[in-house]
Write a protein that holds these residues in place. Sequence first.
Motif, PDB file in Angstrom:
ATOM      1  N   GLY A 146      -0.261   6.035   3.234  1.00  0.00           N
ATOM      2  CA  GLY A 146      -1.035   5.390   2.178  1.00  0.00           C
ATOM      3  C   GLY A 146      -2.314   6.108   1.812  1.00  0.00           C
ATOM      4  O   GLY A 146      -2.901   5.849   0.757  1.00  0.00           O
ATOM      5  N   GLN A 147      -2.784   7.032   2.680  1.00  0.00           N
ATOM      6  CA  GLN A 147      -4.027   7.751   2.416  1.00  0.00           C
ATOM      7  C   GLN A 147      -3.810   9.144   1.830  1.00  0.00           C
ATOM      8  O   GLN A 147      -4.778   9.826   1.489  1.00  0.00           O
ATOM      9  CB  GLN A 147      -4.879   7.840   3.697  1.00  0.00           C
ATOM     10  CG  GLN A 147      -5.393   6.492   4.152  1.00  0.00           C
ATOM     11  CD  GLN A 147      -6.241   6.604   5.395  1.00  0.00           C
ATOM     12  OE1 GLN A 147      -6.880   7.616   5.653  1.00  0.00           O
ATOM     13  NE2 GLN A 147      -6.266   5.548   6.188  1.00  0.00           N
ATOM     14  N   VAL A 148      -2.564   9.571   1.681  1.00  0.00           N
ATOM     15  CA  VAL A 148      -2.278  10.891   1.107  1.00  0.00           C
ATOM     16  C   VAL A 148      -2.969  11.083  -0.256  1.00  0.00           C
ATOM     17  O   VAL A 148      -3.497  12.171  -0.529  1.00  0.00           O
ATOM     18  CB  VAL A 148      -0.756  11.158   1.020  1.00  0.00           C
ATOM     19  CG1 VAL A 148      -0.449  12.393   0.183  1.00  0.00           C
ATOM     20  CG2 VAL A 148      -0.168  11.300   2.422  1.00  0.00           C
ATOM     21  N   PRO A 149      -3.013  10.064  -1.141  1.00  0.00           N
ATOM     22  CA  PRO A 149      -3.694  10.269  -2.435  1.00  0.00           C
ATOM     23  C   PRO A 149      -5.156  10.695  -2.305  1.00  0.00           C
ATOM     24  O   PRO A 149      -5.680  11.366  -3.193  1.00  0.00           O
ATOM     25  CB  PRO A 149      -3.570   8.901  -3.124  1.00  0.00           C
ATOM     26  CG  PRO A 149      -2.350   8.278  -2.516  1.00  0.00           C
ATOM     27  CD  PRO A 149      -2.340   8.748  -1.087  1.00  0.00           C
TER      28      PRO A 149
ATOM     29  N   GLU B 102     -10.278   4.478  -5.910  1.00  0.00           N
ATOM     30  CA  GLU B 102      -9.803   3.542  -4.893  1.00  0.00           C
ATOM     31  C   GLU B 102      -8.285   3.634  -4.771  1.00  0.00           C
ATOM     32  O   GLU B 102      -7.581   3.796  -5.765  1.00  0.00           O
ATOM     33  CB  GLU B 102     -10.214   2.119  -5.293  1.00  0.00           C
ATOM     34  CG  GLU B 102      -9.836   1.077  -4.262  1.00  0.00           C
ATOM     35  CD  GLU B 102     -10.345  -0.307  -4.649  1.00  0.00           C
ATOM     36  OE1 GLU B 102     -11.451  -0.665  -4.226  1.00  0.00           O
ATOM     37  OE2 GLU B 102      -9.626  -1.013  -5.384  1.00  0.00           O
ATOM     38  N   ILE B 103      -7.799   3.552  -3.542  1.00  0.00           N
ATOM     39  CA  ILE B 103      -6.350   3.561  -3.301  1.00  0.00           C
ATOM     40  C   ILE B 103      -5.945   2.222  -2.698  1.00  0.00           C
ATOM     41  O   ILE B 103      -6.777   1.493  -2.172  1.00  0.00           O
ATOM     42  CB  ILE B 103      -5.917   4.719  -2.364  1.00  0.00           C
ATOM     43  CG1 ILE B 103      -6.567   4.565  -0.979  1.00  0.00           C
ATOM     44  CG2 ILE B 103      -6.219   6.073  -2.990  1.00  0.00           C
ATOM     45  CD1 ILE B 103      -5.924   5.408   0.104  1.00  0.00           C
ATOM     46  N   ARG B 104      -4.658   1.937  -2.760  1.00  0.00           N
ATOM     47  CA  ARG B 104      -4.121   0.753  -2.114  1.00  0.00           C
ATOM     48  C   ARG B 104      -3.066   1.215  -1.122  1.00  0.00           C
ATOM     49  O   ARG B 104      -2.107   1.877  -1.491  1.00  0.00           O
ATOM     50  CB  ARG B 104      -3.523  -0.192  -3.150  1.00  0.00           C
ATOM     51  CG  ARG B 104      -2.961  -1.459  -2.512  1.00  0.00           C
ATOM     52  CD  ARG B 104      -2.621  -2.488  -3.545  1.00  0.00           C
ATOM     53  NE  ARG B 104      -3.870  -3.097  -3.996  1.00  0.00           N
ATOM     54  CZ  ARG B 104      -3.921  -4.152  -4.792  1.00  0.00           C
ATOM     55  NH1 ARG B 104      -2.814  -4.683  -5.237  1.00  0.00           N
ATOM     56  NH2 ARG B 104      -5.066  -4.669  -5.144  1.00  0.00           N
ATOM     57  N   GLN B 105      -3.263   0.857   0.147  1.00  0.00           N
ATOM     58  CA  GLN B 105      -2.304   1.236   1.181  1.00  0.00           C
ATOM     59  C   GLN B 105      -1.087   0.303   1.107  1.00  0.00           C
ATOM     60  O   GLN B 105      -1.176  -0.788   0.549  1.00  0.00           O
ATOM     61  CB  GLN B 105      -2.970   1.173   2.566  1.00  0.00           C
ATOM     62  CG  GLN B 105      -4.087   2.191   2.717  1.00  0.00           C
ATOM     63  CD  GLN B 105      -4.592   2.312   4.149  1.00  0.00           C
ATOM     64  OE1 GLN B 105      -5.161   3.312   4.488  1.00  0.00           O
ATOM     65  NE2 GLN B 105      -4.407   1.307   4.982  1.00  0.00           N
TER      66      GLN B 105
END
Length: 152
Positions: free
Chosen positions: A138-141, A75-78
């Motif tokens: 924010g979505q690069v990861p 999970e990522i956080r923008q």
Amino acid sequence: MKQSAGLVMYRFKEGRLELFLVHPGGPFWARKDEGAWSIPKGEYLPGEDPLEAARREFTEETGLVAQGDFLELAEIRQPGGKRVKAWAFAGDCDPSALGSNTFSLEWPPRSGRTVQFPEVDRAGWFEPGAARVKILKGQVPLIDQLCLLVHH
């Protein structure tokens, strides 16, 4: 806290990894390109299965049904605080053949006129380097994780 779920479709073309990204529709995004693209995704409610939500949103934004083995990404956080759960899967499609749901917006602002816009106005395949430039920062990861997963 808003939660979003999405899918990262990928393919290998002539031995090179490509990722499928979508460009948001509507007047706000019309002239934005770099840093504006996204994986197909959408919000889901507490208690809703995030993978099912991701598959539903993928279909709503592309008209395609996502099938295959779904690899869960971390999970990522923008930057705005929204948390995004995503899964990667191998697939292929013709970006020009997509069909997106629409949304209503008063346009121009304060005109009293309601206009329909597509949720997604275009889509495309990008190699990882180009995808990193096109996608929301924010979505690069998600791209980095996918590259590690498919060893590319």
